[in-house]
Write a protein that holds these residues in place. Structure first.
Motif, mmCIF file in Angstrom:
data_model
loop_
_atom_site.group_PDB
_atom_site.id
_atom_site.type_symbol
_atom_site.label_atom_id
_atom_site.label_comp_id
_atom_site.label_asym_id
_atom_site.label_seq_id
_atom_site.Cartn_x
_atom_site.Cartn_y
_atom_site.Cartn_z
ATOM 1 N N VAL B 171 -47.430 -49.474 24.969
ATOM 2 C CA VAL B 171 -46.584 -48.448 25.580
ATOM 3 C C VAL B 171 -47.286 -47.835 26.794
ATOM 4 C CG1 VAL B 171 -45.457 -46.224 25.202
ATOM 5 C CG2 VAL B 171 -45.344 -47.993 23.439
ATOM 6 N N SER B 172 -48.587 -47.634 26.682
ATOM 7 C CA SER B 172 -49.334 -47.105 27.825
ATOM 8 C C SER B 172 -49.181 -48.022 29.033
ATOM 9 C CB SER B 172 -50.820 -46.986 27.482
ATOM 10 O OG SER B 172 -51.009 -46.085 26.427
ATOM 11 N N TYR B 173 -49.258 -49.310 28.753
ATOM 12 C CA TYR B 173 -49.112 -50.266 29.850
ATOM 13 C C TYR B 173 -47.744 -50.143 30.510
ATOM 14 C CZ TYR B 173 -48.650 -54.670 32.353
ATOM 15 O OH TYR B 173 -48.430 -55.615 33.316
ATOM 16 N N MET B 174 -46.716 -49.991 29.690
ATOM 17 C CA MET B 174 -45.370 -49.863 30.245
ATOM 18 C C MET B 174 -45.261 -48.632 31.140
ATOM 19 S SD MET B 174 -42.849 -51.057 27.111
ATOM 20 C CE MET B 174 -41.395 -51.324 28.140
ATOM 21 N N ILE B 175 -45.846 -47.550 30.652
ATOM 22 C CA ILE B 175 -45.812 -46.311 31.433
ATOM 23 C C ILE B 175 -46.540 -46.515 32.763
ATOM 24 C CG2 ILE B 175 -46.587 -43.913 31.495
ATOM 25 C CD1 ILE B 175 -46.257 -43.933 28.373
ATOM 26 N N GLU B 176 -47.669 -47.114 32.658
ATOM 27 C CA GLU B 176 -48.491 -47.418 33.827
ATOM 28 C C GLU B 176 -47.719 -48.241 34.860
ATOM 29 O OE1 GLU B 176 -52.115 -50.458 33.957
ATOM 30 O OE2 GLU B 176 -52.337 -48.891 32.426
ATOM 31 N N ARG B 177 -46.887 -49.154 34.356
ATOM 32 C CA ARG B 177 -46.104 -50.006 35.249
ATOM 33 C C ARG B 177 -44.860 -49.305 35.768
ATOM 34 N NH1 ARG B 177 -48.591 -53.446 37.676
ATOM 35 N NH2 ARG B 177 -46.747 -54.759 37.933
ATOM 36 N N GLY B 178 -44.720 -48.064 35.419
ATOM 37 C CA GLY B 178 -43.650 -47.291 36.020
ATOM 38 C C GLY B 178 -42.416 -47.077 35.168
ATOM 39 N N TYR B 179 -42.421 -47.593 33.969
ATOM 40 C CA TYR B 179 -41.272 -47.338 33.101
ATOM 41 C C TYR B 179 -41.351 -45.906 32.593
ATOM 42 C CZ TYR B 179 -40.693 -52.400 33.251
ATOM 43 O OH TYR B 179 -40.524 -53.682 33.675
ATOM 44 N N LYS B 180 -40.223 -45.225 32.618
ATOM 45 C CA LYS B 180 -40.247 -43.805 32.291
ATOM 46 C C LYS B 180 -39.517 -43.452 31.004
ATOM 47 C CE LYS B 180 -41.202 -42.041 36.839
ATOM 48 N NZ LYS B 180 -42.171 -43.134 37.006
ATOM 49 N N LYS B 181 -38.397 -44.119 30.796
ATOM 50 C CA LYS B 181 -37.636 -43.798 29.582
ATOM 51 C C LYS B 181 -37.675 -44.999 28.655
ATOM 52 C CE LYS B 181 -34.760 -40.529 31.911
ATOM 53 N NZ LYS B 181 -33.493 -39.811 31.881
ATOM 54 N N ILE B 182 -38.616 -44.935 27.764
ATOM 55 C CA ILE B 182 -38.864 -46.101 26.921
ATOM 56 C C ILE B 182 -38.258 -45.943 25.532
ATOM 57 C CG2 ILE B 182 -40.633 -47.608 25.949
ATOM 58 C CD1 ILE B 182 -42.457 -46.690 28.253
ATOM 59 N N LEU B 183 -37.276 -46.798 25.316
ATOM 60 C CA LEU B 183 -36.616 -46.857 24.022
ATOM 61 C C LEU B 183 -37.571 -47.511 23.030
ATOM 62 C CD1 LEU B 183 -33.577 -46.463 23.121
ATOM 63 C CD2 LEU B 183 -33.294 -48.908 23.555
ATOM 64 N N HIS B 184 -37.538 -47.059 21.786
ATOM 65 C CA HIS B 184 -38.300 -47.779 20.752
ATOM 66 C C HIS B 184 -37.340 -48.317 19.684
ATOM 67 C CE1 HIS B 184 -41.159 -49.224 17.977
ATOM 68 N NE2 HIS B 184 -41.255 -48.161 17.211
ATOM 69 N N LEU B 185 -37.248 -49.649 19.648
ATOM 70 C CA LEU B 185 -36.451 -50.306 18.624
ATOM 71 C C LEU B 185 -37.408 -50.741 17.519
ATOM 72 C CD1 LEU B 185 -33.800 -50.126 20.004
ATOM 73 C CD2 LEU B 185 -33.987 -52.526 20.676
ATOM 74 N N GLY B 186 -37.572 -49.882 16.535
ATOM 75 C CA GLY B 186 -38.598 -50.119 15.524
ATOM 76 C C GLY B 186 -38.113 -50.921 14.329
ATOM 77 N N GLY B 187 -39.065 -51.314 13.499
ATOM 78 C CA GLY B 187 -38.743 -51.973 12.239
ATOM 79 C C GLY B 187 -38.475 -50.923 11.165
ATOM 80 N N PRO B 188 -38.280 -51.361 9.961
ATOM 81 C CA PRO B 188 -37.968 -50.435 8.866
ATOM 82 C C PRO B 188 -39.131 -49.488 8.594
ATOM 83 C CG PRO B 188 -38.343 -52.660 8.033
ATOM 84 C CD PRO B 188 -38.334 -52.769 9.503
ATOM 85 N N MET B 189 -38.856 -48.221 8.558
ATOM 86 C CA MET B 189 -39.914 -47.217 8.427
ATOM 87 C C MET B 189 -40.448 -47.119 6.996
ATOM 88 S SD MET B 189 -40.790 -46.056 11.331
ATOM 89 C CE MET B 189 -40.253 -47.077 12.703
ATOM 90 N N THR B 190 -39.971 -47.997 6.143
ATOM 91 C CA THR B 190 -40.581 -48.103 4.822
ATOM 92 C C THR B 190 -41.818 -48.995 4.895
ATOM 93 O OG1 THR B 190 -39.021 -49.887 4.444
ATOM 94 C CG2 THR B 190 -38.520 -47.764 3.421
ATOM 95 N N SER B 191 -42.017 -49.601 6.049
ATOM 96 C CA SER B 191 -43.184 -50.483 6.165
ATOM 97 C C SER B 191 -44.272 -49.823 6.984
ATOM 98 C CB SER B 191 -42.765 -51.828 6.759
ATOM 99 O OG SER B 191 -42.951 -51.842 8.148
ATOM 100 N N LYS B 192 -45.460 -49.998 6.514
ATOM 101 C CA LYS B 192 -46.607 -49.363 7.159
ATOM 102 C C LYS B 192 -46.764 -49.786 8.620
ATOM 103 C CE LYS B 192 -50.622 -47.035 6.209
ATOM 104 N NZ LYS B 192 -51.306 -47.151 7.502
ATOM 105 N N PRO B 193 -46.689 -51.073 8.923
ATOM 106 C CA PRO B 193 -46.848 -51.455 10.320
ATOM 107 C C PRO B 193 -45.824 -50.776 11.223
ATOM 108 C CG PRO B 193 -47.003 -53.390 8.911
ATOM 109 C CD PRO B 193 -46.588 -52.251 8.030
ATOM 110 N N ALA B 194 -44.597 -50.673 10.745
ATOM 111 C CA ALA B 194 -43.564 -50.040 11.565
ATOM 112 C C ALA B 194 -43.909 -48.582 11.831
ATOM 113 C CB ALA B 194 -42.203 -50.155 10.880
ATOM 114 N N LEU B 195 -44.385 -47.945 10.797
ATOM 115 C CA LEU B 195 -44.795 -46.550 10.904
ATOM 116 C C LEU B 195 -45.931 -46.399 11.924
ATOM 117 C CD1 LEU B 195 -43.211 -44.737 9.096
ATOM 118 C CD2 LEU B 195 -44.828 -45.176 7.253
ATOM 119 N N ASP B 196 -46.902 -47.256 11.792
ATOM 120 C CA ASP B 196 -48.069 -47.190 12.672
ATOM 121 C C ASP B 196 -47.701 -47.475 14.123
ATOM 122 O OD1 ASP B 196 -49.597 -46.600 10.507
ATOM 123 O OD2 ASP B 196 -50.509 -48.581 10.313
ATOM 124 N N ARG B 197 -46.808 -48.430 14.294
ATOM 125 C CA ARG B 197 -46.418 -48.747 15.665
ATOM 126 C C ARG B 197 -45.651 -47.591 16.283
ATOM 127 N NH1 ARG B 197 -44.898 -55.150 14.391
ATOM 128 N NH2 ARG B 197 -46.991 -55.557 13.563
#
Lengths: 333, 333
Positions: B171-197
């Motif tokens: 995400v930092s890289y995206m911001i750095e490249r000039g993206y400002k409004k970054i949508l997050h299409l996440g996985g199921p929040m019952t999963s740890k990786p999804a939570l961490d991401r």
DNA sequence: TTGAAAGCGCTAACAT
DNA sequence: ATGTTAGCGCTTTCAA
């Protein structure tokens, strides 16, 4: 110390035979009272029967070996899943072996599986080597081959898909849709499926009055890289074509990529047809028109045949030829 | 009739003990003559030692169980391959189990594997359920978990990848490249990786002075379909965004497809970042910029830890956190 | 350098 | 309805 059938027997004040019968549900002749007592003890002490000890007597391990070239190749997870689903349903375990199509590894796995006393083996390999058959001939357990032939084997099953007619169908469709110069980016001609698909391609050309032009036929590997390079090669050799029949979907995906980079539009300038219908085919742009191969079915059916053969070694299996299905999507017009 | 150690012993006119020693290369004290005689007989009669009988005595089956949700999910074949490669190297077999993230199936497989006397288990599941840990606690064999936590377990290994920092990096890289409004299409929040991401995503926003907007966060499943639908939903809700950080590559692929269909160009109108770096990411158009997760490594390392634990049950494993790597390709500008 | 014997945990007749 | 017994094929002391 791990708790055994003896321990349970002693605690329940019965013989191990009685416990054994209960554990294996052969307990029609066990009184309700004893059964309950034993079951409670099993539960309470978390007794886990040692199936390996049973195997020594029953001569059945309820496990099967699955030898495939590489689970990482998108073709195989589905067949593995088919195998595992059926096997699991029947109480069998599957031991996964990646052979990388390497003869030595194949032989070594066959030996290891045999030592582990698997009840049967499902074997896939994309190459045509027959040396392996000697190893199989020594085997006392049933073997089912998937997607390839092993000569010199008898009383064993074989599952293939009708690659020739699948290719025929695919190429015929392309011709029907107006494509006239159809390039064939095939897989390695040491593999039976590649050979068969090539044959179907030629036959479709013949039957539609199109002369086969060997300049339109390229042999390579079953991956995207080859599709990419194949197109570039054809283009740089100034070979004219308006369609590509690919040996599999990965080749098609690579081909489309090269076409796009060269400013050729799919399907308008060039139509592309794949083979396999892997998941990726539905996700790539444009979606791949392809010949669908029933991968999951192949695995499932293979397990079904194998387990039948394990249960009834005398039963004769008739070879199964699975049908392909043309899936029309966006990469052809 | 299958030939046994007894048969060989009789034929060679030695005891079974001698044959056993030779078969297992514990033959420093066997005369060259006897050894050769026995070896020849073994070869001639194609004797295959029954390792299951050995297991009864040695209490080692040299097989390990691998429980994953679904080998058909592109994430797992690589993990499985890593496991198998290391295991095979060490003379272990791997038993493949597809749990579909289904608690009952998981429990049932654990039971079956235990009865089959596997020496250890590698367990992956994308969900956060802890009930399963009770089953594991009963187990007398080592368990390594991959990509998730199981609470209440001790003296066992754990392999995870640093999802939070991976997401942060992406995400930092995206911001750095000039993206400002970054949508997050996440996985199921019952999963740890999804939570961490998700956490990494928020943190990157925070650290770059961007206010987190909950309207820009969508929770769904780890597949292309969800990516596709997620974009459509965001668009139809008139949510403004110029970038999408996806929970995994499949979501990203689906998202790109929807974007293309709506006439939005990637990466110019909208930049898309995936997670995982599955093979497909390199093959799709445009190639996916993504956070590379070392899948193969995870499996390999898990097998390494497990087998170490099998050999030395007393050894303490320190948990392994594998690093992700940003892979810049074409779906971001 | 080799072998005898005990037994791993369980099942399957066969008795009772 | 339950128990006795004889192994399955192998390894491993311990003795020779």
């Amino acid at each position: 110390m791990k708790i055994t059938i003896k321990d349970i027997a002693k605690m329940a004040d019965v013989s191990t035979a009685t416990v054994s019968k209960i554990v294996n549900h052969k307990d029609q002749n066990i009184s309700h009272a004893t059964r309950q007592r034993v079951l409670d003890l099993i539960e309470a002490h978390n007794y886990v029967p040692n199936r390996i000890a049973s195997s020594m007597i029953t001569k059945k391990t309820h496990s099967i070996g699955l030898i495939i070239p590489d689970i990482t190749n998108p073709f195989f997870p589905e067949v593995a899943r088919g195998v595992e689903d059926y096997a699991n349903m029947e109480g069998y375990h599957v031991v996964l072996c990646n052979s990388d199509n390497d003869l030595d590894k194949e032989v070594s796995y066959i030996g290891m599986l045999q030592e582990k006393m698997v009840d049967g083996i499902i074997f896939t390999s994309s190459s045509l080597r027959n040396k392996i058959s000697k190893e199989f001939l020594k085997l006392q357990i049933p073997v089912i081959t998937v997607d390839r032939d092993i000569t010199g084997m008898k009383a064993q099953g074989k599952i293939t898909v009708d690659n020739t007619s699948g290719a025929y169908q695919g190429v015929s469709y392309m011709i029907e849709r107006g494509y006239k110069k159809i390039l064939h980016l095939g897989g390695p001609m040491t593999s039976k499926p590649a050979l068969d698909r090539f044959e179907g391609y030629r036959k479709a050309l013949d039957d539609n009055g199109i002369q086969f032009d060997e300049k339109l036929f390229f042999e390579g590997n079953y991956n995207a890289q080859w599709g990419y390079e194949g197109v570039l090669e054809a283009l740089s050799n100034k070979i004219e074509f308006d369609g590509i029949f690919c040996g599999n979907d990965m080749i098609a995906i690579g081909a489309i990529k090269a076409l796009n980079e060269k400013g050729l539009s799919v399907p308008d300038d060039v139509g592309v047809m794949g083979f396999d219908d892997i998941y990726m085919a539905t996700v790539v742009t444009p979606n791949l028109t392809t010949v669908c191969q029933p991968n999951y079915q192949m695995g499932y059916k293979a397990a079904e045949m194998l387990i039948e053969l394990i249960k009834h070694p005398e039963s004769k299996m008739t070879d199964v030829v699975l049908k392909t299905k043309l899936v029309i999507r966006e990469s052809t017009k």
